[in-house]
Design a protein around this motif. Sequence first.
Motif, PDB file in Angstrom:
ATOM      1  N   GLU A 249       2.404  13.074 -11.125  1.00 11.32           N
ATOM      2  CA  GLU A 249       3.421  13.980 -11.663  1.00 11.32           C
ATOM      3  C   GLU A 249       3.685  13.688 -13.144  1.00 11.32           C
ATOM      4  O   GLU A 249       3.814  14.599 -13.970  1.00 11.32           O
ATOM      5  N   LEU A 250       3.765  12.371 -13.467  1.00 12.19           N
ATOM      6  CA  LEU A 250       4.022  11.998 -14.860  1.00 12.19           C
ATOM      7  C   LEU A 250       2.879  12.421 -15.770  1.00 12.19           C
ATOM      8  O   LEU A 250       3.088  12.784 -16.941  1.00 12.19           O
ATOM      9  N   LYS A 251       1.647  12.358 -15.267  1.00 15.97           N
ATOM     10  CA  LYS A 251       0.509  12.794 -16.065  1.00 15.97           C
ATOM     11  C   LYS A 251       0.605  14.286 -16.376  1.00 15.97           C
ATOM     12  O   LYS A 251       0.272  14.733 -17.491  1.00 15.97           O
TER      13      LYS A 251
ATOM     14  N   VAL B 207       3.944   1.460  -1.218  1.00 13.84           N
ATOM     15  CA  VAL B 207       4.531   1.559  -2.563  1.00 13.84           C
ATOM     16  C   VAL B 207       3.499   2.082  -3.548  1.00 13.84           C
ATOM     17  O   VAL B 207       3.774   2.928  -4.405  1.00 13.84           O
ATOM     18  N   TYR B 208       2.243   1.568  -3.406  1.00 14.43           N
ATOM     19  CA  TYR B 208       1.163   2.003  -4.299  1.00 14.43           C
ATOM     20  C   TYR B 208       0.902   3.510  -4.152  1.00 14.43           C
ATOM     21  O   TYR B 208       0.712   4.227  -5.139  1.00 14.43           O
ATOM     22  N   THR B 209       0.913   3.988  -2.909  1.00  9.50           N
ATOM     23  CA  THR B 209       0.682   5.418  -2.675  1.00  9.50           C
ATOM     24  C   THR B 209       1.786   6.261  -3.314  1.00  9.50           C
ATOM     25  O   THR B 209       1.521   7.294  -3.961  1.00  9.50           O
ATOM     26  N   GLU B 210       3.012   5.787  -3.152  1.00  8.55           N
ATOM     27  CA  GLU B 210       4.142   6.525  -3.724  1.00  8.55           C
ATOM     28  C   GLU B 210       4.070   6.534  -5.248  1.00  8.55           C
ATOM     29  O   GLU B 210       4.256   7.575  -5.906  1.00  8.55           O
ATOM     30  N   GLU B 211       3.775   5.351  -5.832  1.00 16.09           N
ATOM     31  CA  GLU B 211       3.690   5.265  -7.294  1.00 16.09           C
ATOM     32  C   GLU B 211       2.512   6.081  -7.820  1.00 16.09           C
ATOM     33  O   GLU B 211       2.560   6.633  -8.925  1.00 16.09           O
ATOM     34  N   LYS B 212       1.446   6.147  -7.032  1.00 15.33           N
ATOM     35  CA  LYS B 212       0.310   6.952  -7.450  1.00 15.33           C
ATOM     36  C   LYS B 212       0.683   8.436  -7.529  1.00 15.33           C
ATOM     37  O   LYS B 212       0.268   9.160  -8.454  1.00 15.33           O
TER      38      LYS B 212
ATOM     39  N   GLN C  73       3.719   9.537  -8.047  1.00 12.74           N
ATOM     40  CA  GLN C  73       4.594   9.669  -9.211  1.00 12.74           C
ATOM     41  C   GLN C  73       3.786   9.686 -10.508  1.00 12.74           C
ATOM     42  O   GLN C  73       4.088  10.433 -11.448  1.00 12.74           O
ATOM     43  N   LEU C  74       2.725   8.843 -10.535  1.00  8.74           N
ATOM     44  CA  LEU C  74       1.866   8.804 -11.721  1.00  8.74           C
ATOM     45  C   LEU C  74       1.199  10.165 -11.960  1.00  8.74           C
ATOM     46  O   LEU C  74       1.078  10.623 -13.102  1.00  8.74           O
TER      47      LEU C  74
ATOM     48  N   ASP D 258       0.827  -1.201   0.000  1.00  8.35           N
ATOM     49  CA  ASP D 258       0.000   0.000   0.000  1.00  8.35           C
ATOM     50  C   ASP D 258       0.865   1.256   0.000  1.00  8.35           C
ATOM     51  O   ASP D 258       0.557   2.242  -0.678  1.00  8.35           O
TER      52      ASP D 258
END
Length: 432
Positions: A361-363, A351-356, A358-359, A349
């Motif tokens: 920012e990437l968007k 890791v998912y929050t962190e990747e979310k 990052q996602l 969870d």
Amino acid sequence: MATKVATMLQLPYEATDSSSKSLVGHSQTPKKSAIKTSPLKLLDPGRSKLTTVETKRIISVLDEAIFKIELISLISHVTEFLDVLSTILGSELMGTLKEHERLSNNMEALLTQLQREGLKQEDGRGDLVGTEEQIHHLQLHQQAVKSSIRNILRLFQADPLASQAVRDEAYARDLSFEMFIKGLSVFQGFLLEKLLTSPLEEQEKVQFMEEISLRDKKNTETITALEAELATAIQSQDNEIMKMNAAIRDLKSHLLHLEKSSESHIQRTKQEAEKLQKGELRVSQAKCAKIQQDIHQLRAQLNVLIIDNRDSELALRKKKYKVEMEIENWIQKYDADMGEKQTEFEEVDAVYTEEKAQLAELKEKYAVLEQEYSQIKEERRRSQEKKERAERELAIMVRAATHIQAFWKGYLVRSLLKSKRKKKGKGKKSKK
């Protein structure tokens, strides 16, 4: 109520003295003369039907309450005999009643469990004392049971035949419910009488009861005089009783003489009874000896059965202990696995929050780069078209060259094969 007052009025109107007659005779108003001719008319309501909407609503509310209580008091009986009443109740009512029975059983089991866990009922008030979680859990089940009862009553109201069939089972109703329903019916009659009586009629009733009270006072004075006469009669009766007591004492002395003369007969009868008792005692001792022997035999059998049962009980206890230990091990293993899974879930969870993040920012970056990419893509498309045209031309040339080379290689291979075949043919001939 009218019957009780009529009973009170029987004495004044059946045995009225001159004073009560004069009291009625002096009344001049038409109402009082009506009381003299028909005294119970004032106790009856002046109207036979309710005229206002409010009074009709009050009585209808009581009727509906009695109807619902009659049905609620028979729900336990109906759920016990659902198979018998299934043709009358219908599928929807059957399903609702089964669900209500399940909820009631769950609530009873929950209440038993909570009582074992420390839930208590406070003396006097009936409030439950326990933790907030226990009380909240119990209240949720109570709300579910209440909702189920409301649904059952709604379905019964929509099906008059089913409700009448259930009400016909009144013999199975609990006595406390029966008394409560009777009390409500009595209260309904009393309330109906009150609603049918106007304030003027109520005032006339009060005046009438005051007159009855006055007459009762005069009747009380008459009763006091009669009680004095009764006391005199009792005194004379006591004197006669004293005379009769003297005669009874004489009869007792004669009876004592008869008792003395019968003592000898009693003595002989007693001796015969003792002889009979000794014979019966010997027979009883023999029976007791036989019964004692049977007791010893049965006791020996009991001891053998106890030993066998102890062995089987010991084996079952061992088996139970083994099963309990296995269950305990499984529970511990389950707890450990769940703890690991929970830790793993928390890590995933995070890791998912962190990747979310990052996602997101990437968007944002993608939205900026998308426009540039579309321009670059258009330029690449044009260059790609030129490149593809060149590649197609090159491919045509390569394919032509490849075909030429393939034909040439085939020709060389066929030439080599022909030369080898000729050499093999000459070698075979020389060997022969």
